[in-house]
Design a protein around this motif. Structure first.
Motif, PDB file in Angstrom:
ATOM      1  N   GLY A  90       0.798  -1.226   0.000  1.00  0.00           N
ATOM      2  CA  GLY A  90       0.000   0.000   0.000  1.00  0.00           C
ATOM      3  C   GLY A  90       0.821   1.262   0.000  1.00  0.00           C
ATOM      4  O   GLY A  90       0.297   2.364  -0.053  1.00  0.00           O
ATOM      5  N   SER A  91       2.135   1.114   0.025  1.00  0.00           N
ATOM      6  CA  SER A  91       3.001   2.294   0.070  1.00  0.00           C
ATOM      7  C   SER A  91       3.714   2.557  -1.245  1.00  0.00           C
ATOM      8  O   SER A  91       4.292   3.618  -1.429  1.00  0.00           O
ATOM      9  N   GLY A  92       3.690   1.605  -2.173  1.00  0.00           N
ATOM     10  CA  GLY A  92       4.439   1.737  -3.414  1.00  0.00           C
ATOM     11  C   GLY A  92       5.911   1.448  -3.172  1.00  0.00           C
ATOM     12  O   GLY A  92       6.428   1.688  -2.077  1.00  0.00           O
ATOM     13  N   ILE A  93       6.582   0.900  -4.173  1.00  0.00           N
ATOM     14  CA  ILE A  93       8.014   0.591  -4.058  1.00  0.00           C
ATOM     15  C   ILE A  93       8.695   1.023  -5.347  1.00  0.00           C
ATOM     16  O   ILE A  93       8.271   0.641  -6.430  1.00  0.00           O
ATOM     17  N   THR A  94       9.750   1.801  -5.218  1.00  0.00           N
ATOM     18  CA  THR A  94      10.506   2.267  -6.373  1.00  0.00           C
ATOM     19  C   THR A  94      11.572   1.241  -6.745  1.00  0.00           C
ATOM     20  O   THR A  94      12.209   0.654  -5.867  1.00  0.00           O
ATOM     21  N   ALA A  95      11.758   1.035  -8.041  1.00  0.00           N
ATOM     22  CA  ALA A  95      12.785   0.104  -8.517  1.00  0.00           C
ATOM     23  C   ALA A  95      14.135   0.465  -7.913  1.00  0.00           C
ATOM     24  O   ALA A  95      14.486   1.637  -7.799  1.00  0.00           O
ATOM     25  N   GLY A  96      14.871  -0.543  -7.494  1.00  0.00           N
ATOM     26  CA  GLY A  96      16.190  -0.362  -6.910  1.00  0.00           C
ATOM     27  C   GLY A  96      16.214  -0.422  -5.398  1.00  0.00           C
ATOM     28  O   GLY A  96      17.280  -0.534  -4.799  1.00  0.00           O
ATOM     29  N   LEU A  97      15.037  -0.359  -4.765  1.00  0.00           N
ATOM     30  CA  LEU A  97      14.989  -0.388  -3.302  1.00  0.00           C
ATOM     31  C   LEU A  97      14.940  -1.817  -2.772  1.00  0.00           C
ATOM     32  O   LEU A  97      14.466  -2.734  -3.448  1.00  0.00           O
ATOM     33  N   LEU A  98      15.415  -1.998  -1.536  1.00  0.00           N
ATOM     34  CA  LEU A  98      15.357  -3.296  -0.875  1.00  0.00           C
ATOM     35  C   LEU A  98      13.917  -3.591  -0.482  1.00  0.00           C
ATOM     36  O   LEU A  98      13.171  -2.694  -0.084  1.00  0.00           O
ATOM     37  N   VAL A  99      13.527  -4.871  -0.582  1.00  0.00           N
ATOM     38  CA  VAL A  99      12.146  -5.269  -0.353  1.00  0.00           C
ATOM     39  C   VAL A  99      12.073  -6.287   0.778  1.00  0.00           C
ATOM     40  O   VAL A  99      12.834  -7.242   0.826  1.00  0.00           O
ATOM     41  N   GLY A 100      11.116  -6.039   1.679  1.00  0.00           N
ATOM     42  CA  GLY A 100      10.798  -6.962   2.750  1.00  0.00           C
ATOM     43  C   GLY A 100       9.320  -7.279   2.684  1.00  0.00           C
ATOM     44  O   GLY A 100       8.726  -7.264   1.612  1.00  0.00           O
ATOM     45  N   CYS A 101       8.708  -7.528   3.824  1.00  0.00           N
ATOM     46  CA  CYS A 101       7.299  -7.893   3.851  1.00  0.00           C
ATOM     47  C   CYS A 101       6.571  -7.142   4.954  1.00  0.00           C
ATOM     48  O   CYS A 101       7.179  -6.648   5.895  1.00  0.00           O
ATOM     49  N   ASP A 102       5.233  -7.084   4.821  1.00  0.00           N
ATOM     50  CA  ASP A 102       4.428  -6.540   5.903  1.00  0.00           C
ATOM     51  C   ASP A 102       3.901  -7.714   6.727  1.00  0.00           C
ATOM     52  O   ASP A 102       4.395  -8.831   6.603  1.00  0.00           O
ATOM     53  N   THR A 103       2.902  -7.474   7.550  1.00  0.00           N
ATOM     54  CA  THR A 103       2.392  -8.537   8.418  1.00  0.00           C
ATOM     55  C   THR A 103       1.269  -9.342   7.771  1.00  0.00           C
ATOM     56  O   THR A 103       0.647 -10.151   8.427  1.00  0.00           O
ATOM     57  N   ALA A 104       1.030  -9.125   6.468  1.00  0.00           N
ATOM     58  CA  ALA A 104      -0.067  -9.833   5.793  1.00  0.00           C
ATOM     59  C   ALA A 104       0.361 -10.433   4.459  1.00  0.00           C
ATOM     60  O   ALA A 104      -0.445 -10.590   3.558  1.00  0.00           O
ATOM     61  N   GLY A 105       1.643 -10.757   4.303  1.00  0.00           N
ATOM     62  CA  GLY A 105       2.107 -11.425   3.099  1.00  0.00           C
ATOM     63  C   GLY A 105       2.323 -10.530   1.896  1.00  0.00           C
ATOM     64  O   GLY A 105       2.466 -11.017   0.781  1.00  0.00           O
ATOM     65  N   LYS A 106       2.375  -9.233   2.091  1.00  0.00           N
ATOM     66  CA  LYS A 106       2.593  -8.284   0.991  1.00  0.00           C
ATOM     67  C   LYS A 106       4.019  -7.744   1.054  1.00  0.00           C
ATOM     68  O   LYS A 106       4.655  -7.738   2.101  1.00  0.00           O
ATOM     69  N   VAL A 107       4.523  -7.256  -0.106  1.00  0.00           N
ATOM     70  CA  VAL A 107       5.874  -6.686  -0.133  1.00  0.00           C
ATOM     71  C   VAL A 107       5.838  -5.210   0.241  1.00  0.00           C
ATOM     72  O   VAL A 107       4.844  -4.521   0.013  1.00  0.00           O
ATOM     73  N   GLU A 108       6.943  -4.746   0.829  1.00  0.00           N
ATOM     74  CA  GLU A 108       7.091  -3.338   1.179  1.00  0.00           C
ATOM     75  C   GLU A 108       8.574  -2.996   1.253  1.00  0.00           C
ATOM     76  O   GLU A 108       9.421  -3.880   1.320  1.00  0.00           O
ATOM     77  N   THR A 109       8.873  -1.716   1.238  1.00  0.00           N
ATOM     78  CA  THR A 109      10.254  -1.251   1.316  1.00  0.00           C
ATOM     79  C   THR A 109      10.825  -1.506   2.706  1.00  0.00           C
ATOM     80  O   THR A 109      10.146  -1.302   3.709  1.00  0.00           O
ATOM     81  N   VAL A 110      12.078  -1.938   2.754  1.00  0.00           N
ATOM     82  CA  VAL A 110      12.792  -2.081   4.017  1.00  0.00           C
ATOM     83  C   VAL A 110      13.602  -0.800   4.205  1.00  0.00           C
ATOM     84  O   VAL A 110      14.480  -0.496   3.407  1.00  0.00           O
ATOM     85  N   SER A 111      13.276  -0.047   5.255  1.00  0.00           N
ATOM     86  CA  SER A 111      13.976   1.225   5.449  1.00  0.00           C
ATOM     87  C   SER A 111      15.341   1.035   6.103  1.00  0.00           C
ATOM     88  O   SER A 111      16.338   1.551   5.628  1.00  0.00           O
ATOM     89  N   ASP A 112      15.393   0.307   7.173  1.00  0.00           N
ATOM     90  CA  ASP A 112      16.653   0.066   7.880  1.00  0.00           C
ATOM     91  C   ASP A 112      16.795  -1.420   8.171  1.00  0.00           C
ATOM     92  O   ASP A 112      15.950  -1.997   8.844  1.00  0.00           O
ATOM     93  N   GLN A 113      17.867  -2.014   7.679  1.00  0.00           N
ATOM     94  CA  GLN A 113      18.121  -3.411   7.994  1.00  0.00           C
ATOM     95  C   GLN A 113      18.829  -3.473   9.333  1.00  0.00           C
ATOM     96  O   GLN A 113      19.820  -2.787   9.554  1.00  0.00           O
ATOM     97  N   THR A 114      18.280  -4.281  10.239  1.00  0.00           N
ATOM     98  CA  THR A 114      18.852  -4.434  11.576  1.00  0.00           C
ATOM     99  C   THR A 114      19.004  -5.926  11.867  1.00  0.00           C
ATOM    100  O   THR A 114      18.812  -6.762  10.985  1.00  0.00           O
ATOM    101  N   ALA A 115      19.280  -6.239  13.121  1.00  0.00           N
ATOM    102  CA  ALA A 115      19.418  -7.644  13.520  1.00  0.00           C
ATOM    103  C   ALA A 115      18.096  -8.391  13.404  1.00  0.00           C
ATOM    104  O   ALA A 115      18.075  -9.607  13.246  1.00  0.00           O
ATOM    105  N   THR A 116      16.960  -7.675  13.455  1.00  0.00           N
ATOM    106  CA  THR A 116      15.659  -8.341  13.402  1.00  0.00           C
ATOM    107  C   THR A 116      14.822  -7.961  12.178  1.00  0.00           C
ATOM    108  O   THR A 116      13.748  -8.506  11.980  1.00  0.00           O
TER     109      THR A 116
END
Length: 145
Positions: A90-116
């Motif tokens: 629901g936030s949109g993702i620009t090409a070239g950005l790192l991708v993670g997931c939300d809490t419902a099986g959808k993709v979203e941008t990962v802003s900061d990669q941490t230990a968790t």
């Protein structure tokens, strides 16, 4: 040995992909981002999956290539390569950005990669908000060979 066609003579681009067959521990829709379900080890550790329920979880492994209607169903999961079956959170993702997931099986941008919080893919075609109009390249984490 698998044959990978790269000449493009039929005007179709072929991208390498990697799939594994695992066991679902709940219903999963095609295109859902899935994660290892550590609560079930009937078939061995890492052999059971569920739709993601934690944002950018380090256990996310790929995208469901088919649906599972109930717990116990075997399901094919794409764990590496080009994928255009997933849906933006629901936030949109620009090409070239790192991708993670939300809490419902959808993709979203990962802003900061941490230990968790981890990414599992890179956006290769931009997603508009809440749509399945983009594409990702899933990073092969090597867990399944």
């Amino acid at each position: 040995m698998a044959i990978h066609k790269i000449d493009g003579v039929d005007n179709v681009n072929h991208f390498p992909k990697k799939f594994v067959t695992l066991t679902a521990t709940a219903a999963i829709s095609k295109g859902d981002v899935v994660m290892i379900d550590t609560g079930t080890t009937t078939n061995g550790a890492g052999m059971h999956v569920k739709k993601t329920d934690a944002a950018d979880d380090q256990l996310q492994i790929g995208v469901a290539a088919e649906a599972a209607s109930a717990a116990g169903d075997e399901i094919k999961i794409q764990v590496a390569g080009f994928n255009d079956d997933c849906t933006d959170s629901g936030s949109g993702i620009t090409a070239g950005l790192l991708v993670g997931c939300d809490t419902a099986g959808k993709v979203e941008t990962v802003s900061d990669q941490t230990a968790t919080t981890k990414y599992f893919a890179v956006c290769v075609t931009t997603f508009t908000s809440g749509n399945a109009d983009g594409a990702i390249m899933i990073v092969d984490h090597g867990f399944y060979g």
